[in-house]
Design a protein around this motif. Structure first.
Motif, mmCIF file in Angstrom:
data_model
loop_
_atom_site.group_PDB
_atom_site.id
_atom_site.type_symbol
_atom_site.label_atom_id
_atom_site.label_comp_id
_atom_site.label_asym_id
_atom_site.label_seq_id
_atom_site.Cartn_x
_atom_site.Cartn_y
_atom_site.Cartn_z
ATOM 1 N N ALA A 55 -85.169 -147.363 22.574
ATOM 2 C CA ALA A 55 -85.394 -147.587 24.001
ATOM 3 C C ALA A 55 -84.135 -148.050 24.720
ATOM 4 C CB ALA A 55 -86.514 -148.601 24.200
ATOM 5 N N ARG A 56 -83.173 -148.598 23.997
ATOM 6 C CA ARG A 56 -81.927 -149.025 24.649
ATOM 7 C C ARG A 56 -81.203 -147.839 25.297
ATOM 8 N NH1 ARG A 56 -78.027 -152.855 21.592
ATOM 9 N NH2 ARG A 56 -77.643 -150.983 20.364
ATOM 10 N N GLN A 57 -81.498 -146.619 24.820
ATOM 11 C CA GLN A 57 -80.851 -145.429 25.376
ATOM 12 C C GLN A 57 -81.504 -144.977 26.683
ATOM 13 O OE1 GLN A 57 -80.824 -142.313 22.389
ATOM 14 N NE2 GLN A 57 -80.682 -143.794 20.721
ATOM 15 N N LEU A 58 -82.719 -145.452 26.966
ATOM 16 C CA LEU A 58 -83.470 -144.975 28.123
ATOM 17 C C LEU A 58 -82.914 -145.564 29.419
ATOM 18 C CD1 LEU A 58 -87.113 -145.297 26.756
ATOM 19 C CD2 LEU A 58 -85.792 -143.193 27.031
ATOM 20 N N ASP A 59 -82.785 -144.726 30.438
ATOM 21 C CA ASP A 59 -82.363 -145.201 31.748
ATOM 22 C C ASP A 59 -83.479 -145.055 32.776
ATOM 23 O OD1 ASP A 59 -82.450 -142.485 32.022
ATOM 24 O OD2 ASP A 59 -80.317 -142.237 32.518
ATOM 25 N N HIS A 60 -84.703 -144.807 32.305
ATOM 26 C CA HIS A 60 -85.850 -144.659 33.190
ATOM 27 C C HIS A 60 -87.117 -144.978 32.399
ATOM 28 C CE1 HIS A 60 -85.432 -140.842 31.037
ATOM 29 N NE2 HIS A 60 -86.736 -140.675 31.212
ATOM 30 N N ASP A 61 -88.223 -145.151 33.087
ATOM 31 C CA ASP A 61 -89.489 -145.434 32.423
ATOM 32 C C ASP A 61 -89.912 -144.220 31.600
ATOM 33 O OD1 ASP A 61 -89.268 -147.671 33.929
ATOM 34 O OD2 ASP A 61 -91.045 -147.341 35.166
ATOM 35 N N ALA A 62 -90.510 -144.472 30.439
ATOM 36 C CA ALA A 62 -90.896 -143.347 29.572
ATOM 37 C C ALA A 62 -91.978 -143.767 28.588
ATOM 38 C CB ALA A 62 -89.675 -142.824 28.813
ATOM 39 N N THR A 63 -92.819 -142.805 28.248
ATOM 40 C CA THR A 63 -93.797 -142.976 27.175
ATOM 41 C C THR A 63 -93.250 -142.253 25.949
ATOM 42 O OG1 THR A 63 -95.626 -143.057 28.747
ATOM 43 C CG2 THR A 63 -96.189 -142.620 26.457
ATOM 44 N N VAL A 64 -93.120 -142.989 24.859
ATOM 45 C CA VAL A 64 -92.400 -142.499 23.682
ATOM 46 C C VAL A 64 -93.299 -142.574 22.446
ATOM 47 C CG1 VAL A 64 -90.426 -142.950 22.158
ATOM 48 C CG2 VAL A 64 -90.185 -143.227 24.636
ATOM 49 N N LEU A 65 -93.245 -141.542 21.623
ATOM 50 C CA LEU A 65 -93.876 -141.567 20.305
ATOM 51 C C LEU A 65 -92.778 -141.765 19.276
ATOM 52 C CD1 LEU A 65 -96.179 -141.073 18.197
ATOM 53 C CD2 LEU A 65 -95.602 -138.634 18.340
ATOM 54 N N VAL A 66 -92.924 -142.788 18.447
ATOM 55 C CA VAL A 66 -91.972 -143.028 17.363
ATOM 56 C C VAL A 66 -92.648 -142.673 16.041
ATOM 57 C CG1 VAL A 66 -90.584 -144.736 16.148
ATOM 58 C CG2 VAL A 66 -90.774 -144.829 18.622
#
Length: 436
Positions: free
Chosen positions: A181-192
Protein backbone atom coordinates in the motif's frame (compact mmCIF):
# COMPACT_ATOMS: atom_id res chain seq x y z
CA UNK A 1 20.17 2.06 4.74
CA UNK A 2 20.73 3.53 8.18
CA UNK A 3 17.91 3.03 10.66
CA UNK A 4 17.26 5.32 13.61
CA UNK A 5 16.49 4.13 17.14
CA UNK A 6 13.10 2.91 18.43
CA UNK A 7 12.92 0.09 15.95
CA UNK A 8 10.00 -2.24 15.47
CA UNK A 9 10.51 -5.85 14.42
CA UNK A 10 8.45 -7.82 11.90
CA UNK A 11 8.81 -11.60 11.89
CA UNK A 12 7.59 -13.73 9.01
CA UNK A 13 8.07 -17.27 10.36
CA UNK A 14 7.48 -19.37 7.27
CA UNK A 15 7.23 -23.06 6.48
CA UNK A 16 10.30 -22.96 4.22
CA UNK A 17 11.97 -19.64 5.05
CA UNK A 18 11.90 -17.04 7.82
CA UNK A 19 12.52 -13.32 7.35
CA UNK A 20 12.98 -10.67 10.04
CA UNK A 21 12.61 -6.99 9.20
CA UNK A 22 13.41 -3.82 11.15
CA UNK A 23 11.58 -0.50 10.70
CA UNK A 24 12.07 2.92 12.27
CA UNK A 25 9.78 5.90 12.92
CA UNK A 26 10.70 7.50 9.59
CA UNK A 27 9.31 4.59 7.57
CA UNK A 28 12.71 3.13 6.72
CA UNK A 29 12.67 -0.66 6.67
CA UNK A 30 15.25 -3.33 5.96
CA UNK A 31 15.69 -7.08 6.39
CA UNK A 32 17.93 -8.42 9.10
CA UNK A 33 20.89 -10.09 7.39
CA UNK A 34 22.91 -13.14 8.31
CA UNK A 35 26.56 -13.58 7.38
CA UNK A 36 27.13 -17.14 6.21
CA UNK A 37 29.73 -18.64 3.91
CA UNK A 38 30.88 -15.23 2.70
CA UNK A 39 27.34 -14.20 1.77
CA UNK A 40 24.91 -11.78 3.40
CA UNK A 41 21.57 -13.55 3.52
CA UNK A 42 18.18 -11.92 4.06
CA UNK A 43 16.40 -15.26 4.32
CA UNK A 44 16.89 -17.67 7.23
CA UNK A 45 15.93 -21.19 6.14
CA UNK A 46 13.31 -22.69 8.47
CA UNK A 47 15.27 -25.78 9.40
CA UNK A 48 16.86 -27.33 12.48
CA UNK A 49 19.75 -29.76 12.88
CA UNK A 50 20.37 -31.52 16.20
CA UNK A 51 23.51 -33.52 16.89
CA UNK A 52 25.42 -35.01 19.80
CA UNK A 53 28.85 -33.78 20.85
CA UNK A 54 31.01 -35.23 23.58
CA UNK A 55 31.72 -32.90 26.50
CA UNK A 56 33.93 -34.44 29.16
CA UNK A 57 32.60 -37.91 29.89
CA UNK A 58 29.13 -37.32 28.50
CA UNK A 59 27.18 -36.30 25.42
CA UNK A 60 25.37 -33.01 24.95
CA UNK A 61 22.79 -32.26 22.27
CA UNK A 62 23.66 -29.24 20.15
CA UNK A 63 21.33 -27.47 17.74
CA UNK A 64 21.69 -25.14 14.77
CA UNK A 65 19.13 -23.40 12.57
CA UNK A 66 18.89 -21.74 9.18
CA UNK A 67 21.82 -22.16 6.75
CA UNK A 68 23.98 -23.36 9.66
CA UNK A 69 21.57 -26.28 10.14
CA UNK A 70 21.98 -27.25 6.49
CA UNK A 71 25.75 -26.88 6.74
CA UNK A 72 25.90 -29.10 9.83
CA UNK A 73 23.65 -31.66 8.18
CA UNK A 74 25.66 -31.77 4.94
CA UNK A 75 28.96 -32.03 6.82
CA UNK A 76 27.64 -35.24 8.38
CA UNK A 77 30.35 -35.39 11.04
CA UNK A 78 27.99 -36.51 13.82
CA UNK A 79 24.83 -38.54 14.25
CA UNK A 80 22.07 -35.98 13.72
CA UNK A 81 18.39 -35.21 13.22
CA UNK A 82 17.48 -32.75 10.49
CA UNK A 83 14.00 -31.19 10.66
CA UNK A 84 12.31 -28.93 8.12
CA UNK A 85 8.78 -27.59 7.45
CA UNK A 86 7.93 -28.05 11.14
CA UNK A 87 5.60 -25.01 11.08
CA UNK A 88 3.08 -27.39 9.52
CA UNK A 89 2.71 -29.10 12.92
CA UNK A 90 1.72 -25.86 14.70
CA UNK A 91 -2.05 -26.46 14.56
CA UNK A 92 -1.95 -30.25 14.81
CA UNK A 93 -3.49 -31.63 18.00
CA UNK A 94 -2.15 -35.08 17.08
CA UNK A 95 1.44 -33.82 17.10
CA UNK A 96 2.38 -33.99 20.76
CA UNK A 97 6.16 -34.31 20.61
CA UNK A 98 9.10 -35.92 18.88
CA UNK A 99 12.08 -37.58 20.55
CA UNK A 100 15.48 -36.24 19.58
CA UNK A 101 18.26 -38.30 21.12
CA UNK A 102 17.51 -38.28 24.88
CA UNK A 103 14.98 -35.43 24.93
CA UNK A 104 11.37 -34.88 23.94
CA UNK A 105 10.43 -31.80 21.92
CA UNK A 106 6.91 -30.40 21.65
CA UNK A 107 6.17 -27.95 18.82
CA UNK A 108 6.87 -24.93 21.02
CA UNK A 109 10.25 -26.46 21.97
CA UNK A 110 11.20 -26.80 18.29
CA UNK A 111 10.08 -23.24 17.56
CA UNK A 112 11.89 -21.70 20.53
CA UNK A 113 15.05 -23.69 19.68
CA UNK A 114 14.83 -22.37 16.12
CA UNK A 115 14.29 -18.78 17.28
CA UNK A 116 17.27 -18.97 19.64
CA UNK A 117 19.54 -19.91 16.74
CA UNK A 118 18.12 -16.98 14.76
CA UNK A 119 18.79 -14.59 17.64
CA UNK A 120 22.32 -15.95 18.07
CA UNK A 121 23.17 -15.30 14.43
CA UNK A 122 21.09 -12.12 14.11
CA UNK A 123 23.02 -10.16 16.72
CA UNK A 124 22.06 -7.57 19.29
CA UNK A 125 19.43 -5.86 17.13
CA UNK A 126 17.00 -8.62 18.12
CA UNK A 127 16.38 -7.52 21.70
CA UNK A 128 12.72 -8.47 21.38
CA UNK A 129 11.69 -7.75 24.93
CA UNK A 130 12.54 -4.06 24.59
CA UNK A 131 10.97 -3.43 21.20
CA UNK A 132 7.64 -3.45 19.38
CA UNK A 133 7.31 -6.91 17.85
CA UNK A 134 4.77 -7.89 15.17
CA UNK A 135 4.61 -11.57 14.18
CA UNK A 136 2.86 -12.95 11.12
CA UNK A 137 0.41 -15.83 11.23
CA UNK A 138 -1.57 -17.60 8.48
CA UNK A 139 -5.24 -16.85 7.97
CA UNK A 140 -5.70 -20.59 8.34
CA UNK A 141 -2.94 -22.89 9.55
CA UNK A 142 -1.86 -25.91 7.53
CA UNK A 143 -2.78 -29.50 8.22
CA UNK A 144 -5.81 -31.73 8.52
CA UNK A 145 -8.46 -30.17 10.78
CA UNK A 146 -6.10 -27.43 12.03
CA UNK A 147 -6.68 -26.00 15.51
CA UNK A 148 -5.87 -22.29 15.19
CA UNK A 149 -6.25 -21.63 18.92
CA UNK A 150 -3.76 -24.39 19.71
CA UNK A 151 -1.32 -23.00 17.13
CA UNK A 152 -1.51 -19.51 18.62
CA UNK A 153 -1.03 -20.88 22.13
CA UNK A 154 2.11 -22.64 20.93
CA UNK A 155 3.35 -19.51 19.13
CA UNK A 156 2.88 -17.38 22.23
CA UNK A 157 4.67 -19.89 24.44
CA UNK A 158 7.68 -20.09 22.12
CA UNK A 159 8.01 -16.35 21.47
CA UNK A 160 7.48 -15.53 25.16
CA UNK A 161 10.50 -17.64 26.04
CA UNK A 162 12.58 -15.10 24.11
CA UNK A 163 10.95 -12.13 25.85
CA UNK A 164 8.29 -11.27 23.25
CA UNK A 165 5.32 -11.64 25.63
CA UNK A 166 3.71 -8.43 24.32
CA UNK A 167 4.09 -9.29 20.63
CA UNK A 168 1.14 -8.66 18.33
CA UNK A 169 0.03 -11.24 15.76
CA UNK A 170 -1.11 -10.08 12.32
CA UNK A 171 -2.35 -12.06 9.32
CA UNK A 172 0.55 -12.59 6.92
CA UNK A 173 -1.30 -11.25 3.84
CA UNK A 174 -2.19 -8.10 5.82
CA UNK A 175 1.53 -7.53 6.36
CA UNK A 176 2.11 -7.93 2.62
CA UNK A 177 -0.82 -5.59 1.90
CA UNK A 178 0.58 -2.90 4.18
CA UNK A 179 3.96 -3.07 2.45
CA UNK A 180 2.35 -2.87 -0.99
CA UNK A 181 0.00 0.00 0.00
CA UNK A 182 2.96 2.37 0.40
CA UNK A 183 3.09 2.45 -3.42
CA UNK A 184 -0.53 3.66 -3.72
CA UNK A 185 -1.16 7.33 -4.46
CA UNK A 186 -4.96 7.02 -4.40
CA UNK A 187 -7.71 5.09 -2.63
CA UNK A 188 -7.95 1.46 -3.74
CA UNK A 189 -9.47 -1.91 -2.94
CA UNK A 190 -6.72 -4.52 -3.08
CA UNK A 191 -6.62 -8.32 -2.97
CA UNK A 192 -3.41 -9.71 -1.50
CA UNK A 193 -2.57 -13.33 -2.27
CA UNK A 194 0.20 -14.78 -0.12
CA UNK A 195 1.50 -18.20 -1.16
CA UNK A 196 3.77 -19.82 1.40
CA UNK A 197 5.14 -23.30 1.78
CA UNK A 198 2.22 -24.58 3.87
CA UNK A 199 -0.68 -22.18 3.36
CA UNK A 200 -2.25 -19.88 0.79
CA UNK A 201 -3.83 -16.80 2.38
CA UNK A 202 -5.97 -14.05 0.88
CA UNK A 203 -7.01 -10.65 2.23
CA UNK A 204 -9.19 -7.96 0.70
CA UNK A 205 -8.21 -4.50 1.98
CA UNK A 206 -9.56 -1.01 1.37
CA UNK A 207 -6.75 1.56 1.50
CA UNK A 208 -7.12 5.31 1.72
CA UNK A 209 -4.99 8.28 2.76
CA UNK A 210 -6.30 10.91 5.14
CA UNK A 211 -4.07 13.85 5.91
CA UNK A 212 -1.13 11.98 4.42
CA UNK A 213 -1.67 9.04 6.79
CA UNK A 214 -2.31 5.59 5.35
CA UNK A 215 -5.62 4.13 6.50
CA UNK A 216 -6.74 0.59 5.90
CA UNK A 217 -9.95 -1.30 6.39
CA UNK A 218 -9.78 -5.10 6.27
CA UNK A 219 -12.83 -6.27 4.34
CA UNK A 220 -12.39 -10.03 4.34
CA UNK A 221 -9.88 -12.85 4.79
CA UNK A 222 -9.71 -16.52 3.80
CA UNK A 223 -6.99 -19.15 3.82
CA UNK A 224 -6.33 -22.79 3.04
CA UNK A 225 -3.62 -25.27 4.00
CA UNK A 226 -2.55 -25.85 0.39
CA UNK A 227 0.55 -24.21 -1.09
CA UNK A 228 4.05 -25.01 -2.31
CA UNK A 229 4.55 -28.10 -0.15
CA UNK A 230 1.28 -29.58 -1.44
CA UNK A 231 2.54 -29.20 -5.01
CA UNK A 232 5.78 -30.89 -3.96
CA UNK A 233 3.67 -33.70 -2.51
CA UNK A 234 2.14 -34.36 -5.94
CA UNK A 235 5.57 -34.70 -7.57
CA UNK A 236 6.82 -37.07 -4.87
CA UNK A 237 3.60 -39.10 -4.97
CA UNK A 238 3.53 -39.43 -8.77
CA UNK A 239 7.23 -39.68 -9.60
CA UNK A 240 9.19 -40.88 -6.57
CA UNK A 241 6.97 -43.08 -4.39
CA UNK A 242 6.04 -45.59 -7.16
CA UNK A 243 9.77 -46.31 -7.53
CA UNK A 244 10.07 -46.93 -3.78
CA UNK A 245 7.49 -49.66 -3.43
CA UNK A 246 4.19 -47.76 -3.45
CA UNK A 247 1.53 -50.13 -4.75
CA UNK A 248 3.72 -53.14 -3.93
CA UNK A 249 2.75 -56.34 -2.15
CA UNK A 250 3.92 -58.37 0.83
CA UNK A 251 3.15 -61.80 2.27
CA UNK A 252 1.62 -62.19 5.74
CA UNK A 253 0.22 -65.39 7.26
CA UNK A 254 -0.27 -66.96 3.84
CA UNK A 255 -2.02 -63.90 2.38
CA UNK A 256 -0.83 -61.39 -0.20
CA UNK A 257 -1.48 -57.84 1.02
CA UNK A 258 -0.80 -54.33 -0.27
CA UNK A 259 1.93 -52.28 1.39
CA UNK A 260 0.08 -49.67 3.52
CA UNK A 261 -0.16 -46.32 1.78
CA UNK A 262 0.24 -44.22 4.91
CA UNK A 263 4.04 -44.64 4.80
CA UNK A 264 4.05 -42.94 1.40
CA UNK A 265 1.63 -40.24 2.50
CA UNK A 266 4.07 -39.35 5.31
CA UNK A 267 7.05 -39.66 2.99
CA UNK A 268 5.62 -37.11 0.53
CA UNK A 269 5.14 -34.43 3.21
CA UNK A 270 8.37 -32.70 4.19
CA UNK A 271 7.42 -32.21 7.83
CA UNK A 272 6.44 -35.87 8.27
CA UNK A 273 9.44 -37.17 6.31
CA UNK A 274 11.70 -35.27 8.72
CA UNK A 275 10.14 -37.22 11.60
CA UNK A 276 10.05 -40.74 10.09
CA UNK A 277 13.51 -41.67 11.33
CA UNK A 278 12.53 -40.96 14.92
CA UNK A 279 9.14 -42.71 14.74
CA UNK A 280 8.26 -46.37 14.44
CA UNK A 281 7.94 -46.11 10.65
CA UNK A 282 11.54 -47.09 9.91
CA UNK A 283 11.33 -50.28 11.99
CA UNK A 284 8.02 -51.24 10.37
CA UNK A 285 9.39 -50.66 6.88
CA UNK A 286 12.35 -52.94 7.59
CA UNK A 287 9.94 -55.66 8.67
CA UNK A 288 7.86 -55.16 5.52
CA UNK A 289 10.97 -55.35 3.32
CA UNK A 290 11.70 -58.82 4.71
CA UNK A 291 8.32 -60.13 3.52
CA UNK A 292 7.81 -57.98 0.41
CA UNK A 293 7.41 -59.75 -2.90
CA UNK A 294 9.81 -57.15 -4.36
CA UNK A 295 12.02 -55.95 -1.50
CA UNK A 296 14.44 -53.78 -3.48
CA UNK A 297 12.16 -50.71 -3.89
CA UNK A 298 11.37 -50.79 -0.17
CA UNK A 299 15.06 -51.03 0.65
CA UNK A 300 15.62 -47.84 -1.35
CA UNK A 301 12.79 -46.19 0.58
CA UNK A 302 14.49 -47.23 3.82
CA UNK A 303 17.82 -45.81 2.61
CA UNK A 304 16.28 -42.37 2.02
CA UNK A 305 15.03 -42.29 5.61
CA UNK A 306 18.02 -43.97 7.24
CA UNK A 307 20.63 -41.85 5.46
CA UNK A 308 18.70 -38.57 5.84
CA UNK A 309 18.28 -37.99 2.12
CA UNK A 310 15.05 -36.02 2.61
CA UNK A 311 16.72 -32.64 2.16
CA UNK A 312 18.39 -33.71 -1.09
CA UNK A 313 15.02 -35.00 -2.29
CA UNK A 314 13.42 -31.67 -1.32
CA UNK A 315 15.98 -29.82 -3.43
CA UNK A 316 15.42 -32.10 -6.43
CA UNK A 317 11.64 -31.69 -6.24
CA UNK A 318 11.89 -27.92 -5.80
CA UNK A 319 14.22 -27.67 -8.80
CA UNK A 320 11.77 -29.60 -10.97
CA UNK A 321 8.87 -27.42 -9.84
CA UNK A 322 10.77 -24.21 -10.58
CA UNK A 323 11.82 -25.54 -13.98
CA UNK A 324 8.20 -26.27 -14.89
CA UNK A 325 7.31 -22.65 -14.19
CA UNK A 326 9.65 -21.63 -17.04
CA UNK A 327 9.50 -24.50 -19.53
CA UNK A 328 7.10 -27.12 -20.83
CA UNK A 329 9.02 -30.11 -19.51
CA UNK A 330 11.94 -31.01 -17.30
CA UNK A 331 13.91 -34.05 -16.19
CA UNK A 332 13.59 -34.91 -12.51
CA UNK A 333 16.83 -36.32 -11.11
CA UNK A 334 17.60 -37.64 -7.66
CA UNK A 335 20.57 -39.71 -6.51
CA UNK A 336 21.77 -40.90 -3.13
CA UNK A 337 23.00 -44.19 -1.65
CA UNK A 338 21.14 -46.98 -3.51
CA UNK A 339 18.57 -44.60 -5.02
CA UNK A 340 18.83 -43.31 -8.58
CA UNK A 341 15.64 -41.81 -10.03
CA UNK A 342 15.36 -40.02 -13.34
CA UNK A 343 12.03 -39.17 -14.94
CA UNK A 344 10.68 -36.72 -17.46
CA UNK A 345 7.87 -34.48 -16.19
CA UNK A 346 5.82 -32.27 -18.50
CA UNK A 347 4.03 -29.14 -17.36
CA UNK A 348 0.79 -30.77 -18.55
CA UNK A 349 1.46 -33.73 -16.21
CA UNK A 350 2.19 -31.44 -13.29
CA UNK A 351 -0.90 -29.30 -13.88
CA UNK A 352 -3.09 -32.39 -14.02
CA UNK A 353 -1.65 -33.55 -10.66
CA UNK A 354 -2.28 -30.22 -8.95
CA UNK A 355 -5.62 -29.46 -10.64
CA UNK A 356 -7.71 -30.27 -7.56
CA UNK A 357 -5.37 -28.21 -5.35
CA UNK A 358 -5.68 -25.22 -7.71
CA UNK A 359 -9.46 -25.62 -7.73
CA UNK A 360 -9.57 -25.46 -3.93
CA UNK A 361 -7.27 -22.41 -3.92
CA UNK A 362 -9.60 -20.73 -6.41
CA UNK A 363 -12.53 -21.49 -4.12
CA UNK A 364 -10.67 -19.84 -1.25
CA UNK A 365 -10.08 -16.69 -3.33
CA UNK A 366 -13.82 -16.59 -4.01
CA UNK A 367 -14.47 -17.05 -0.29
CA UNK A 368 -12.29 -14.03 0.56
CA UNK A 369 -14.18 -11.90 -1.99
CA UNK A 370 -17.52 -13.12 -0.68
CA UNK A 371 -16.62 -12.32 2.93
CA UNK A 372 -15.51 -8.87 1.82
CA UNK A 373 -18.71 -8.29 -0.14
CA UNK A 374 -16.63 -7.37 -3.19
CA UNK A 375 -16.99 -8.52 -6.79
CA UNK A 376 -13.87 -9.38 -8.86
CA UNK A 377 -14.36 -6.30 -11.03
CA UNK A 378 -14.25 -4.08 -7.93
CA UNK A 379 -10.69 -5.17 -7.11
CA UNK A 380 -8.34 -2.53 -8.47
CA UNK A 381 -5.07 -4.37 -7.85
CA UNK A 382 -4.07 -7.93 -7.02
CA UNK A 383 -0.80 -8.19 -5.13
CA UNK A 384 0.86 -11.63 -5.42
CA UNK A 385 3.64 -12.74 -3.10
CA UNK A 386 5.38 -16.07 -2.51
CA UNK A 387 7.17 -18.50 -4.78
CA UNK A 388 4.07 -20.51 -5.70
CA UNK A 389 2.58 -17.40 -7.35
CA UNK A 390 4.98 -18.09 -10.24
CA UNK A 391 3.43 -21.50 -10.97
CA UNK A 392 1.67 -20.95 -14.34
CA UNK A 393 -1.58 -22.64 -13.23
CA UNK A 394 -1.79 -20.28 -10.24
CA UNK A 395 -0.93 -17.23 -12.32
CA UNK A 396 -3.62 -18.23 -14.84
CA UNK A 397 -6.19 -18.47 -12.05
CA UNK A 398 -5.72 -14.76 -11.26
CA UNK A 399 -5.43 -13.64 -14.87
CA UNK A 400 -8.75 -15.34 -15.66
CA UNK A 401 -10.50 -13.66 -12.71
CA UNK A 402 -8.92 -10.21 -12.70
CA UNK A 403 -6.99 -9.68 -15.93
CA UNK A 404 -3.24 -9.42 -16.45
CA UNK A 405 -3.08 -5.65 -16.05
CA UNK A 406 -4.38 -5.72 -12.46
CA UNK A 407 -1.73 -8.16 -11.23
CA UNK A 408 1.43 -7.01 -9.50
CA UNK A 409 4.03 -8.72 -7.35
CA UNK A 410 7.03 -7.97 -5.15
CA UNK A 411 9.95 -9.77 -3.55
CA UNK A 412 8.68 -13.25 -2.91
CA UNK A 413 10.39 -13.50 0.48
CA UNK A 414 10.60 -10.10 2.16
CA UNK A 415 7.34 -8.20 1.61
CA UNK A 416 5.43 -9.75 4.53
CA UNK A 417 8.18 -9.12 7.09
CA UNK A 418 8.61 -5.55 5.81
CA UNK A 419 4.90 -4.86 6.17
CA UNK A 420 4.77 -6.36 9.67
CA UNK A 421 7.67 -4.19 10.83
CA UNK A 422 6.04 -1.08 9.36
CA UNK A 423 2.76 -1.91 11.11
CA UNK A 424 4.75 -1.83 14.35
CA UNK A 425 5.48 1.85 13.69
CA UNK A 426 1.85 2.91 13.20
CA UNK A 427 0.03 4.95 15.84
CA UNK A 428 -2.17 2.02 16.80
CA UNK A 429 -0.57 -1.26 15.71
CA UNK A 430 -3.11 -3.17 17.80
CA UNK A 431 -5.76 -2.27 15.18
CA UNK A 432 -4.08 -4.70 12.79
CA UNK A 433 -3.69 -7.56 15.27
CA UNK A 434 -5.71 -10.77 15.28
CA UNK A 435 -7.50 -11.14 18.61
CA UNK A 436 -7.01 -14.78 19.49
Amino acid sequence: MSLSDDLSIGIDFGTSNTVVALADRNGNVEALTFEHGGERLKVYVTALCFWDERHGNGLRTEVEGGPWAIEQFLDGLHAHRFIQSFKTFAASATFKETRIFRERYAFEDLLSAFLRTLVRHGGSRLDWGARNVVIGRPVQFAGYNPDDDLAMQRYRTAFSRLGAEQARYVYEPVGAAFFYARQLDHDATVLVADFGGGTSDFSVMRFSRQGGVLRAEPLGHAGIGIAGDAFDYRIVDKVVSPRLGKGGLYRSMGKILSIPNHYYANFARWNHLAMMKGSGDLKELRELARVALEPEPLEKFIDIIEYDLGFALYRAVSSAKVALSNQEETTFQFQGESVDIEAKITRADFESWIAEDVKRIAGTVDEALSRAGVRPEEIERVFLTGGTSFVPAIRRLFVDRFGETRLTSADQFESIAYGLALIGQTDRPERWAVMN
